[in-house]
Design a protein around this motif. Structure first.
Motif, PDB file in Angstrom:
ATOM      1  N   SER A 156       0.153  -1.815   1.182  1.00  0.00           N
ATOM      2  CA  SER A 156       0.938  -1.115   1.339  1.00  0.00           C
ATOM      3  C   SER A 156       2.099  -1.445  -0.319  1.00  0.00           C
ATOM      4  CB  SER A 156       1.687  -2.234   2.241  1.00  0.00           C
ATOM      5  OG  SER A 156       1.981  -3.146   1.710  1.00  0.00           O
ATOM      6  N   ASP A 157       1.644  -1.671  -1.222  1.00  0.00           N
ATOM      7  CA  ASP A 157       2.404  -1.850  -2.533  1.00  0.00           C
ATOM      8  C   ASP A 157       1.977  -1.601  -3.415  1.00  0.00           C
ATOM      9  OD1 ASP A 157       4.365  -3.835  -0.952  1.00  0.00           O
ATOM     10  OD2 ASP A 157       3.014  -5.451  -1.311  1.00  0.00           O
ATOM     11  N   LEU A 158       0.651  -1.009  -3.288  1.00  0.00           N
ATOM     12  CA  LEU A 158      -0.202  -0.264  -4.526  1.00  0.00           C
ATOM     13  C   LEU A 158       0.895   0.549  -5.020  1.00  0.00           C
ATOM     14  CD1 LEU A 158      -2.899  -0.106  -5.646  1.00  0.00           C
ATOM     15  CD2 LEU A 158      -3.959   1.387  -4.326  1.00  0.00           C
ATOM     16  N   ALA A 159       0.899   2.015  -4.775  1.00  0.00           N
ATOM     17  CA  ALA A 159       1.409   2.956  -4.898  1.00  0.00           C
ATOM     18  C   ALA A 159       2.941   2.203  -6.104  1.00  0.00           C
ATOM     19  CB  ALA A 159       2.446   3.506  -4.298  1.00  0.00           C
ATOM     20  N   LEU A 160       3.628   1.626  -5.020  1.00  0.00           N
ATOM     21  CA  LEU A 160       5.154   1.132  -5.952  1.00  0.00           C
ATOM     22  C   LEU A 160       4.676   0.316  -7.019  1.00  0.00           C
ATOM     23  CD1 LEU A 160       7.376   0.730  -5.172  1.00  0.00           C
ATOM     24  CD2 LEU A 160       7.495  -1.351  -4.576  1.00  0.00           C
ATOM     25  N   VAL A 161       3.366  -0.345  -7.027  1.00  0.00           N
ATOM     26  CA  VAL A 161       2.903  -1.314  -8.148  1.00  0.00           C
ATOM     27  C   VAL A 161       2.439  -0.625  -9.425  1.00  0.00           C
ATOM     28  CG1 VAL A 161       1.648  -3.135  -9.017  1.00  0.00           C
ATOM     29  CG2 VAL A 161       2.819  -3.677  -6.870  1.00  0.00           C
ATOM     30  N   GLN A 162       1.582   0.585  -8.534  1.00  0.00           N
ATOM     31  CA  GLN A 162       1.397   1.564 -10.096  1.00  0.00           C
ATOM     32  C   GLN A 162       1.963   2.434 -10.671  1.00  0.00           C
ATOM     33  OE1 GLN A 162      -1.217   3.691  -6.997  1.00  0.00           O
ATOM     34  NE2 GLN A 162      -3.714   3.183  -8.012  1.00  0.00           N
TER      35      GLN A 162
ATOM     36  N   PHE B 143     -11.181  -1.936  -5.543  1.00  0.00           N
ATOM     37  CA  PHE B 143     -10.790  -1.961  -3.509  1.00  0.00           C
ATOM     38  C   PHE B 143     -10.993  -2.985  -2.565  1.00  0.00           C
ATOM     39  CE2 PHE B 143      -9.183   2.321  -5.461  1.00  0.00           C
ATOM     40  CZ  PHE B 143      -7.724   1.843  -5.528  1.00  0.00           C
ATOM     41  N   THR B 144     -10.588  -3.602  -2.240  1.00  0.00           N
ATOM     42  CA  THR B 144     -11.492  -4.846  -1.360  1.00  0.00           C
ATOM     43  C   THR B 144     -10.503  -4.480   0.351  1.00  0.00           C
ATOM     44  OG1 THR B 144      -8.422  -5.763  -1.468  1.00  0.00           O
ATOM     45  CG2 THR B 144     -10.554  -6.680  -2.899  1.00  0.00           C
ATOM     46  N   ALA B 145     -10.789  -5.188   1.334  1.00  0.00           N
ATOM     47  CA  ALA B 145     -10.999  -4.493   2.657  1.00  0.00           C
ATOM     48  C   ALA B 145      -9.129  -4.282   3.219  1.00  0.00           C
ATOM     49  CB  ALA B 145     -11.093  -5.914   3.194  1.00  0.00           C
ATOM     50  N   SER B 146      -7.868  -5.198   2.121  1.00  0.00           N
ATOM     51  CA  SER B 146      -7.040  -5.504   2.049  1.00  0.00           C
ATOM     52  C   SER B 146      -5.923  -4.716   0.753  1.00  0.00           C
ATOM     53  CB  SER B 146      -6.195  -6.908   2.041  1.00  0.00           C
ATOM     54  OG  SER B 146      -6.916  -7.059   1.197  1.00  0.00           O
ATOM     55  N   GLY B 147      -6.650  -4.054   0.170  1.00  0.00           N
ATOM     56  CA  GLY B 147      -5.422  -3.847  -1.509  1.00  0.00           C
ATOM     57  C   GLY B 147      -6.639  -3.399  -2.375  1.00  0.00           C
ATOM     58  N   ALA B 148      -5.988  -3.572  -3.422  1.00  0.00           N
ATOM     59  CA  ALA B 148      -6.403  -3.743  -4.917  1.00  0.00           C
ATOM     60  C   ALA B 148      -6.496  -4.692  -5.946  1.00  0.00           C
ATOM     61  CB  ALA B 148      -6.024  -2.371  -5.090  1.00  0.00           C
ATOM     62  N   ILE B 149      -6.775  -4.633  -7.388  1.00  0.00           N
ATOM     63  CA  ILE B 149      -7.438  -5.728  -7.602  1.00  0.00           C
ATOM     64  C   ILE B 149      -7.007  -4.661  -8.649  1.00  0.00           C
ATOM     65  CG2 ILE B 149      -8.280  -7.591  -9.362  1.00  0.00           C
ATOM     66  CD1 ILE B 149      -9.639  -8.090  -6.454  1.00  0.00           C
TER      67      ILE B 149
ATOM     68  N   LEU C  34       7.281  -7.954 -11.219  1.00  0.00           N
ATOM     69  CA  LEU C  34       5.969  -7.340 -10.231  1.00  0.00           C
ATOM     70  C   LEU C  34       6.209  -8.322  -8.752  1.00  0.00           C
ATOM     71  CD1 LEU C  34       3.190  -5.353 -10.356  1.00  0.00           C
ATOM     72  CD2 LEU C  34       2.167  -7.118 -11.264  1.00  0.00           C
ATOM     73  N   SER C  35       6.329  -9.572  -8.734  1.00  0.00           N
ATOM     74  CA  SER C  35       6.413 -10.559  -7.580  1.00  0.00           C
ATOM     75  C   SER C  35       7.666  -9.948  -6.724  1.00  0.00           C
ATOM     76  CB  SER C  35       6.668 -11.873  -8.114  1.00  0.00           C
ATOM     77  OG  SER C  35       6.789 -12.714  -7.362  1.00  0.00           O
ATOM     78  N   ASP C  36       8.845  -9.603  -7.916  1.00  0.00           N
ATOM     79  CA  ASP C  36      10.130  -9.627  -7.019  1.00  0.00           C
ATOM     80  C   ASP C  36      10.074  -8.070  -5.882  1.00  0.00           C
ATOM     81  OD1 ASP C  36      10.957 -11.552  -8.634  1.00  0.00           O
ATOM     82  OD2 ASP C  36      12.062 -10.984  -9.932  1.00  0.00           O
ATOM     83  N   LEU C  37       9.298  -6.803  -7.454  1.00  0.00           N
ATOM     84  CA  LEU C  37       8.745  -6.031  -6.789  1.00  0.00           C
ATOM     85  C   LEU C  37       8.264  -5.699  -5.478  1.00  0.00           C
ATOM     86  CD1 LEU C  37       9.624  -3.140  -7.769  1.00  0.00           C
ATOM     87  CD2 LEU C  37       6.665  -3.111  -8.288  1.00  0.00           C
ATOM     88  N   THR C  38       7.217  -6.652  -5.162  1.00  0.00           N
ATOM     89  CA  THR C  38       6.998  -7.219  -3.816  1.00  0.00           C
ATOM     90  C   THR C  38       6.984  -7.994  -2.806  1.00  0.00           C
ATOM     91  OG1 THR C  38       5.151  -8.456  -4.735  1.00  0.00           O
ATOM     92  CG2 THR C  38       5.034  -5.555  -4.940  1.00  0.00           C
ATOM     93  N   SER C  39       8.253  -9.004  -3.464  1.00  0.00           N
ATOM     94  CA  SER C  39       8.567  -9.774  -2.796  1.00  0.00           C
ATOM     95  C   SER C  39       7.478 -11.369  -2.290  1.00  0.00           C
ATOM     96  CB  SER C  39       8.704  -9.506  -1.186  1.00  0.00           C
ATOM     97  OG  SER C  39      10.860  -8.423  -0.542  1.00  0.00           O
TER      98      SER C  39
END
Length: 203
Positions: A139-145, A161-167, A184-189
């Protein structure tokens, strides 16, 4: 922190001093192996002396190659340090012209030829980088990229990629490491974590 510079490309110069010919060659080097390879490639077996020095961070080496101790390698290293250069190797080759220069003359000749070569070379600032990994959900991947892609000096090397997201494996300027982790922490709460490999504090 003192800003350091490295060379963009190989630089060459030569001068004649009391009938001896001195040629300096300098180049950017990533590590000791690259410095040794450059020195070997630039040394002329037909010359009287191939004196050299290199600095990579806190590591350095130099050689007088048969000249009196302290008259060649150290002055070349001093030329590097005097111009704030890092990750650079310099070889100064001498073809003896029959006139002895004396210790002071040799110091000036080797140090001066190296310094002239380095002064004329094109330079770029050395930016210290740190490597790290950012973990985030889909859910946060596009924003983080998008955020990482917009930051100067940040380079994402690998995405897995993992089952729940990306590294995301990335490198960033060391001076921005803490700030980037916080952003990055602030961006994704707080859902995304950025961990640095060198012990730089995470957000």
């Amino acid at each position: 922190m003192v800003e350091r510079f490295t060379l963009i490309d190989v630089a060459l110069c030569q001068q004649e001093i009391k009938k001896s010919r001195f040629r300096a060659a300098a180049a950017p080097v990533a590590d000791e192996a690259a410095a040794k390879a450059f020195i070997a490639a630039q040394s002329d077996p037909g010359a009287n002396h191939n004196c050299w020095a290199w600095r990579i961070g806190a590591a350095y080496r130099f050689s007088d190659d048969g000249e009196p101790s302290g008259t060649a390698g150290k002055p070349i290293l001093a030329a590097l340090d005097g111009q704030g250069l890092d990750r650079v190797a310099v070889v100064v080759t001498r073809w003896f012209g029959g006139i002895l220069l004396g210790s002071g003359g040799l110091v000036r000749a080797y140090g001066g030829t190296a310094a002239q070569c380095l002064r004329e070379a094109a330079k770029v600032a050395v930016v210290e980088t740190v490597a790290g990994t950012a973990e985030c959900g889909f859910s946060d991947l596009a924003l983080v990229q998008a955020r990482l892609g917009a930051l100067p000096g940040v380079e994402v090397a690998v995405e897995s990629f993992t089952a729940s997201g990306a590294i995301l494996s990335l490198a960033a300027p060391a001076a921005q490491a803490e700030q980037l982790a916080r952003a990055l922490s602030d961006l994704t709460s707080g859902r995304s974590r950025l961990r640095w490999q060198d012990g730089t504090p995470d957000a």
